[in-house]
Write a protein that holds these residues in place. Sequence first.
Motif, mmCIF file in Angstrom:
data_model
loop_
_atom_site.group_PDB
_atom_site.id
_atom_site.type_symbol
_atom_site.label_atom_id
_atom_site.label_comp_id
_atom_site.label_asym_id
_atom_site.label_seq_id
_atom_site.Cartn_x
_atom_site.Cartn_y
_atom_site.Cartn_z
ATOM 1 N N PHE A 151 -20.856 20.211 3.001
ATOM 2 C CA PHE A 151 -19.524 19.619 2.950
ATOM 3 C C PHE A 151 -19.165 19.058 4.318
ATOM 4 C CE2 PHE A 151 -19.324 22.986 -0.303
ATOM 5 C CZ PHE A 151 -18.973 22.225 -1.409
ATOM 6 N N ALA A 152 -18.448 17.923 4.327
ATOM 7 C CA ALA A 152 -18.015 17.307 5.578
ATOM 8 C C ALA A 152 -16.605 16.764 5.400
ATOM 9 C CB ALA A 152 -18.961 16.187 5.991
ATOM 10 N N ASN A 153 -15.801 16.876 6.437
ATOM 11 C CA ASN A 153 -14.451 16.327 6.431
ATOM 12 C C ASN A 153 -14.432 14.968 7.118
ATOM 13 O OD1 ASN A 153 -13.493 18.651 5.210
ATOM 14 N ND2 ASN A 153 -12.890 19.613 7.147
ATOM 15 N N ALA A 154 -13.589 14.072 6.605
ATOM 16 C CA ALA A 154 -13.433 12.755 7.223
ATOM 17 C C ALA A 154 -12.015 12.264 6.992
ATOM 18 C CB ALA A 154 -14.420 11.761 6.627
ATOM 19 N N PRO A 155 -11.456 11.518 7.961
ATOM 20 C CA PRO A 155 -10.123 10.942 7.752
ATOM 21 C C PRO A 155 -10.107 9.992 6.562
ATOM 22 C CG PRO A 155 -10.767 10.821 10.065
ATOM 23 C CD PRO A 155 -11.992 11.224 9.305
ATOM 24 N N GLU A 156 -8.994 9.950 5.863
ATOM 25 C CA GLU A 156 -8.875 9.059 4.700
ATOM 26 C C GLU A 156 -9.236 7.622 5.049
ATOM 27 O OE1 GLU A 156 -5.532 8.047 1.282
ATOM 28 O OE2 GLU A 156 -4.864 8.563 3.300
ATOM 29 N N SER A 157 -8.865 7.176 6.239
ATOM 30 C CA SER A 157 -9.122 5.792 6.641
ATOM 31 C C SER A 157 -10.600 5.496 6.824
ATOM 32 C CB SER A 157 -8.369 5.465 7.933
ATOM 33 O OG SER A 157 -8.755 6.350 8.974
ATOM 34 N N ASN A 158 -11.431 6.515 6.884
ATOM 35 C CA ASN A 158 -12.872 6.333 7.064
ATOM 36 C C ASN A 158 -13.649 6.484 5.758
ATOM 37 O OD1 ASN A 158 -11.801 7.303 9.829
ATOM 38 N ND2 ASN A 158 -13.823 6.498 10.319
ATOM 39 N N VAL A 159 -12.931 6.633 4.660
ATOM 40 C CA VAL A 159 -13.559 6.873 3.369
ATOM 41 C C VAL A 159 -13.444 5.613 2.505
ATOM 42 C CG1 VAL A 159 -13.530 8.350 1.314
ATOM 43 C CG2 VAL A 159 -12.981 9.322 3.554
ATOM 44 N N TYR A 160 -14.555 5.241 1.839
ATOM 45 C CA TYR A 160 -14.598 4.017 1.037
ATOM 46 C C TYR A 160 -15.140 4.334 -0.347
ATOM 47 C CZ TYR A 160 -13.866 1.319 5.335
ATOM 48 O OH TYR A 160 -13.347 0.791 6.489
ATOM 49 N N LEU A 161 -14.432 3.863 -1.355
ATOM 50 C CA LEU A 161 -14.835 4.084 -2.738
ATOM 51 C C LEU A 161 -16.070 3.242 -3.066
ATOM 52 C CD1 LEU A 161 -13.640 5.704 -5.192
ATOM 53 C CD2 LEU A 161 -12.618 3.531 -5.918
ATOM 54 N N LEU A 162 -17.011 3.841 -3.780
ATOM 55 C CA LEU A 162 -18.200 3.112 -4.210
ATOM 56 C C LEU A 162 -17.960 2.530 -5.603
ATOM 57 C CD1 LEU A 162 -21.071 5.535 -3.119
ATOM 58 C CD2 LEU A 162 -20.286 3.457 -1.965
ATOM 59 N N PRO A 163 -18.395 1.301 -5.842
ATOM 60 C CA PRO A 163 -18.208 0.694 -7.167
ATOM 61 C C PRO A 163 -19.153 1.312 -8.195
ATOM 62 C CG PRO A 163 -19.474 -0.774 -5.773
ATOM 63 C CD PRO A 163 -19.023 0.364 -4.895
ATOM 64 N N GLU A 164 -18.804 1.166 -9.457
ATOM 65 C CA GLU A 164 -19.677 1.619 -10.532
ATOM 66 C C GLU A 164 -21.018 0.891 -10.425
ATOM 67 O OE1 GLU A 164 -19.286 4.019 -12.740
ATOM 68 O OE2 GLU A 164 -17.349 4.511 -11.831
ATOM 69 N N GLY A 165 -22.086 1.609 -10.699
ATOM 70 C CA GLY A 165 -23.410 1.009 -10.626
ATOM 71 C C GLY A 165 -24.061 1.137 -9.264
ATOM 72 N N MET A 166 -23.318 1.590 -8.290
ATOM 73 C CA MET A 166 -23.863 1.814 -6.955
ATOM 74 C C MET A 166 -24.062 3.314 -6.777
ATOM 75 S SD MET A 166 -22.439 0.236 -3.418
ATOM 76 C CE MET A 166 -23.125 0.680 -1.827
ATOM 77 N N SER A 167 -25.302 3.730 -6.545
ATOM 78 C CA SER A 167 -25.613 5.155 -6.501
ATOM 79 C C SER A 167 -25.179 5.773 -5.181
ATOM 80 C CB SER A 167 -27.114 5.365 -6.688
ATOM 81 O OG SER A 167 -27.825 4.968 -5.520
ATOM 82 N N LEU A 168 -25.168 7.102 -5.150
ATOM 83 C CA LEU A 168 -24.845 7.799 -3.910
ATOM 84 C C LEU A 168 -25.960 7.646 -2.882
ATOM 85 C CD1 LEU A 168 -23.135 10.984 -5.376
ATOM 86 C CD2 LEU A 168 -22.034 9.107 -4.146
#
Length: 349
Positions: free
Chosen positions: A127-144
């Motif tokens: 687990f890792a913490n990150a500020p909300e401003s550094n987090v980006y949603l991945l689109p459907e079809g794009m794997s982790l």
Amino acid sequence: MKAAVWYGQKDIRVEERELKPLQDNEVTVRVAWAGICGSDLHEYQEGPVFVPVNEKNDLTGEVAPLTMGHEFAGVVEKVGKDVTKFKVGDRVAINPTLTYGNKPEDLDCYDGFSFIGLHGDGGFTKFANAPESNVYLLPEGMSLQDGALVEPTAVAVQAIKEGDVRLGDNVVIFGAGPIGLVTANAAKAAGATKIVVLDLSEERLEKALELGATHVINSGKVDPIKAVYELIPEGADVTFEVAGVAPTFEQAIEVTRPRGTMVIVSIFARPINWNPIQLTNKGVKVTSTIAYTPSSFAQTIHLMGTGQLTPQGIITSEIELDDIVDKGFEALTNDKSQAKILVKLSGEK
């Protein structure tokens, strides 16, 4: 939870670490995959380069020993009370760049410039913490797994922008490590005509062809400068120095056309000797880039999601966290057929 912790040069330990308390503006990410970066390798081989060792980093408040890993993606596990853009279960990639945020976007990455995973605890853990401003949603079809490649690919996207690569340009890239490879991929997406990649490893040069290079040169077998001019008699419009050694620095300038641009992308962990008279004689413009703007990071996700950028071919191995030293850092040090090694954490796709 287990984490890969940097203590010093050639001293990374997989040990138990506690996750720091979640701040109100942060999210906790259940890490799925994390990539080993060339910057991480510099810290292992020659560090400290960026890792704070004598006093706490101003932006993270942290000091070594710290958990490494800045190329990572996963699933939101928990959100702080002030977080509004994300919810538990969202699939996300992390932009690890931390700044004071006082400058316009094109200057922001030079405003403090610290990294999750280099200047503070990162993603080589559960687990890792990150500020909300550094987090980006991945689109459907794009794997982790794809998400773990966003960060290095964004470096290449920013480098292409810095070099102002245009449709029809001829590009030369010195170094076929992971960043050199994704730079070739980004140059192809930008519309470059000839994309020439130089390296000493035949395996990496084969990868370069897969990722968009039109020509490759083994600079250990031929004169690299002569070989480039045979392909591009007028000299390259833009060259990229992605090897980080003195010979390629000079070679990159030498094969650039007058008033063309050489972009320094690599990290030089130590000084080099170089005479600026080379620029006077050549009329080449030299610039550099570090990291990327938030817009470039977001654009990279979009371009990967639509298939315009296809960096997946840089992955050469997937390893467990327990093996990160021997099968990760040591493998990258000694086996030049390796490019991007991904560390499996949760392993979610």
